[in-house]
Design an enzyme around this catalytic site. Structure first.
Site, PDB file in Angstrom:
ATOM      1  N   CYS A 139       0.841  -1.201   0.000  1.00  0.00           N
ATOM      2  CA  CYS A 139       0.000   0.000   0.000  1.00  0.00           C
ATOM      3  C   CYS A 139       0.876   1.252   0.000  1.00  0.00           C
ATOM      4  O   CYS A 139       1.452   1.587  -1.029  1.00  0.00           O
ATOM      5  CB  CYS A 139      -0.970  -0.061   1.185  1.00  0.00           C
ATOM      6  N   HIS A 165      -3.535  -5.068   0.516  1.00  0.00           N
ATOM      7  CA  HIS A 165      -2.902  -5.583   1.740  1.00  0.00           C
ATOM      8  C   HIS A 165      -2.968  -7.108   1.735  1.00  0.00           C
ATOM      9  O   HIS A 165      -3.941  -7.684   2.249  1.00  0.00           O
ATOM     10  CB  HIS A 165      -3.647  -5.063   2.977  1.00  0.00           C
ATOM     11  N   GLU A 169      -1.563  -9.154   3.491  1.00  0.00           N
ATOM     12  CA  GLU A 169      -1.425  -9.765   4.829  1.00  0.00           C
ATOM     13  C   GLU A 169      -2.750 -10.224   5.430  1.00  0.00           C
ATOM     14  O   GLU A 169      -2.779 -11.103   6.283  1.00  0.00           O
ATOM     15  CB  GLU A 169      -0.722  -8.801   5.801  1.00  0.00           C
TER      16      GLU A 169
HETATM   17  N1  GLN Z   1      -2.053   6.575   2.969  1.00  0.00           N
HETATM   18  C1  GLN Z   1      -2.114   5.846   1.761  1.00  0.00           C
HETATM   19  C2  GLN Z   1      -3.469   5.934   1.085  1.00  0.00           C
HETATM   20  O1  GLN Z   1      -4.437   6.330   1.688  1.00  0.00           O
HETATM   21  C3  GLN Z   1      -1.764   4.390   1.995  1.00  0.00           C
HETATM   22  C4  GLN Z   1      -2.771   3.677   2.829  1.00  0.00           C
HETATM   23  C5  GLN Z   1      -2.235   2.384   3.365  1.00  0.00           C
HETATM   24  O2  GLN Z   1      -1.040   2.118   3.340  1.00  0.00           O
HETATM   25  N2  GLN Z   1      -3.106   1.578   3.916  1.00  0.00           N
HETATM   26  O3  GLN Z   1      -3.600   5.633  -0.061  1.00  0.00           O
END
Ligand code: GLN
Length: 592
Positions: free
Chosen positions: A428, A557, A559
């Site tokens: 992300c 994600h 994970e």
């Molecule tokens: N802050 C970034 C976004 O909103 C990444 C979010 C994250 O890593 N979950 O896109």
């Protein structure tokens, strides 16, 4: 429907969640269909707005629910996919009741905690317990309800009262209560103290709930004396006092419960009909005294717990020859490992599959940044230490995150990994910083940044909500979405087992920003390839640098979907690349 309520006493954070998910897991291993509900007595509607500093990781569900990290434990132990309704909060219940009141559904009556809030809690539990979570049709057999916090907290009172009423609503033979307590061990001789357990059980009973089982967390196996004493003072049979001492790894907890006959106690108490052959357990009657524990334990593990035992054994025997694989985790909540629980678990799953121990070196991203004028809290000691860890690690992992603290440090880590051929996985935010780094240092856009931080002259990462840009709230892209591979000649496609362009994988998301579609051609041309995109082809889901042993960024994600026996592919790729590099290094003769 049979309900097992798990409450906690004395202290929070002693492993109630693990005991509850272990119980769920044993029930499932017996062939029963299990679901679970986690109750969090806070006023927030969900964990989405809570700081990982304070509350640990926000676990994302398939349906986009942002939940307590305990739901992650249930999903991993049960190999199920829960829904947002499987997490109840005070906020959700009050919200519902107040909405009904505004609609006039209470017909002029005074709306009160008892009976209205308590009634809503019970109907929620009953409704959600009937929804299957294992991907097949039909109603589950058992629902494990875990009540967060400790008994006696003001916040949990309405839930305790609701559960007191609930035991009558569903009938005593359908409701069983497990209370998790702490037995501290003190002094040089290691005396096991039962007073905290006596007190918490007294409090629970004064509220109208009497435990069927008392689960005693302790650093050491419970002695028979302790068991007897707790039984005497807490109104439970001695064999229903179960010791849950510290074990070599969490996967041993279900085995430990089984070995103390917890399974039979629950089966008999709830009149359950397991779908496995429990015969082995009866005729084997391996009930005998364990020398160390002085408790009646069943030493043999039945065939239906074999695969779980294998996981526990594998965990204990992971190969550490040649030293562990060192993964540098560059984040901003590194002081609190609970903030990255699923990432840690995913590395553990990959490590089990590849039979190689991994250790995590935690690096506070801002420590990697150089001294800046005006920055007063710069510590050259911390800075040097952080860089030493990056240089000596085998792989770099930049997990998800929000806000701009430490961003420049993460970009430096991504840069180091890229130019030194060090395996890199960006999740992300970790993918976004990899793109920013590449845009600045390879494409040459020195002012490249993310719109999130408002500091760049060229935003290569931009706000691109799925809903309206001007609509306040609800702009996060949350939950399960497809990623379509447009290139399969890359490491990440192989890891996912994707062979054809156009094939998809499903992963969970939690972000607001995306790689700017206007810049991808130029970045791609220079070698950072966008190999996976969303179904509309405008959102970048996976980047990979092919001229590198492993340099992968994922907007999702992974994970959240990693399981002990089904490790998440991007993590397996990272650890495998580290192992391969280590093997190469040890087989390359050093020059004299
Ligand atoms: N802050 C970034 C976004 O909103 C990444 C979010 C994250 O890593 N979950 O896109």
């Amino acid at each position: 429907m049979k309900y097992i309520l798990v409450t906690g006493g004395v202290l929070s954070g002693i492993g109630k969640g693990i005991i509850a998910s272990s119980t769920a897991m044993i029930m499932k291993a017996m062939g029963l269909r299990v679901t679970s509900i986690k109750i969090d007595p806070y006023l927030n509607i969900d964990a989405g707005t809570m700081s990982p500093f304070e509350h640990g990781e926000v676990f994302v569900l398939n349906d986009g629910g942002e939940a307590d990290l305990d739901l992650g434990n249930y999903e991993r132990f049960l190999d199920a996919s829960l829904n947002r309704d499987n997490n109840i909060t005070t906020g959700k219940i009050y919200n519902l009741v107040i909405e009904k009141e505004r609609k006039g559904l209470f017909l002029g009556r005074t709306v009160q905690v008892v009976p209205h809030i308590t009634e809503e809690i019970q109907s929620w539990v009953e409704r959600v317990a009937h929804v299957p979570v294992d991907g097949t049709e039909g109603t589950p057999d058992v629902c494990i309800i875990e009540l967060g916090g400790t008994v006696g907290d003001i916040e949990s009172m309405p839930f305790i009262e609701a559960m007191r009423q609930f035991q009558f609503r569903v009938g005593a033979e359908n409701f069983c209560l497990m209370h998790v307590s702490l037995v501290p061990v003190i002094g040089v001789v290691g005396e096991q103290k039962t007073k905290p357990t006596q007190q918490t059980v007294r409090e629970l009973r004064s509220l109208g709930l009497s435990p069927d089982l008392i689960m005693c967390r302790s650093s050491q196996p419970l002695t028979q004396d302790t068991q007897k004493k707790i039984s005497l003072f807490c109104h439970v049979a001695p064999e229903n006092v179960i010791g849950v001492h510290d074990v070599s790894n969490l996967y041993r907890v279900p085995l430990l419960l089984y070995q103390q006959n917890t399974t039979n106690i629950i089966i008999n108490r709830l009149k359950l009909t397991p779908k496995v052959d429990l015969h082995q357990q009866e005729t084997g009657s391996a009930m005998h005294k364990d020398q160390s524990a002085h408790l009646l334990v069943n030493q043999s593990i039945p065939y239906w717990l074999d695969s779980w035992k294998a996981i526990a054994d594998t965990m204990d025997r992971i190969n550490n020859e040649g030293g562990p694989v060192r993964i540098a985790m560059v984040g901003k909540y590194t002081g609190l490992t609970d903030s990255y629980l699923s990432v840690i678990k995913s590395l553990e799953h990959a490590s089990m599959k590849l039979n190689r121990k991994t250790v995590i070196d935690w690096i506070e991203a801002s420590d990697l940044e150089p001294a800046k004028s005006g920055l007063t809290d710069f510590s050259s000691e911390k800075h040097d230490r952080a860089w030493e860890l990056i240089k000596n690690c085998n792989g770099v992992l930049v997990p998800g995150g929000f806000g701009d603290r430490g961003i420049e440090g993460m970009i430096l880590a991504a840069n180091y990994a890229r130019i030194n051929n060090k395996p890199y996985l960006g999740i992300c935010l970790g993918m976004q910083v990899a793109v920013i780094e590449f845009a600045r240092n390879v494409v040459g856009w020195t002012g490249a940044n993310s719109e999130e931080f408002g500091k760049g002259t060229k935003n290569v990462v931009v706000f691109m909500p799925e809903v309206s840009k001007t609509h306040m709230g609800g702009t996060m892209r949350l939950g399960s979405r497809d990623t379509i591979f447009n290139d399969v000649d890359c490491k990440i496609a192989k890891l996912y087992g994707v062979q054809k362009v156009g094939d998809a994988v499903e992963e969970r998301h939690r972000h607001r920003y995306e790689v700017n579609p206007e810049v991808i051609d130029e970045i791609d041309k220079k070698g950072l390839h966008f190999v996976g995109k969303d179904t509309t082809n405008v959102r970048m889901e996976i980047v990979e640098l092919k001229e590198h042993d492993y340099y992968v960024g994922v907007q999702f994600h992974p994970e959240f979907k990693s399981r002990p026996l089904r490790p998440s592919p991007p993590f397996v790729g990272l650890v495998q690349a580290c192992i391969d590099q280590l093997a190469k290094k040890s087989s390359t003769p050093t020059k004299q």
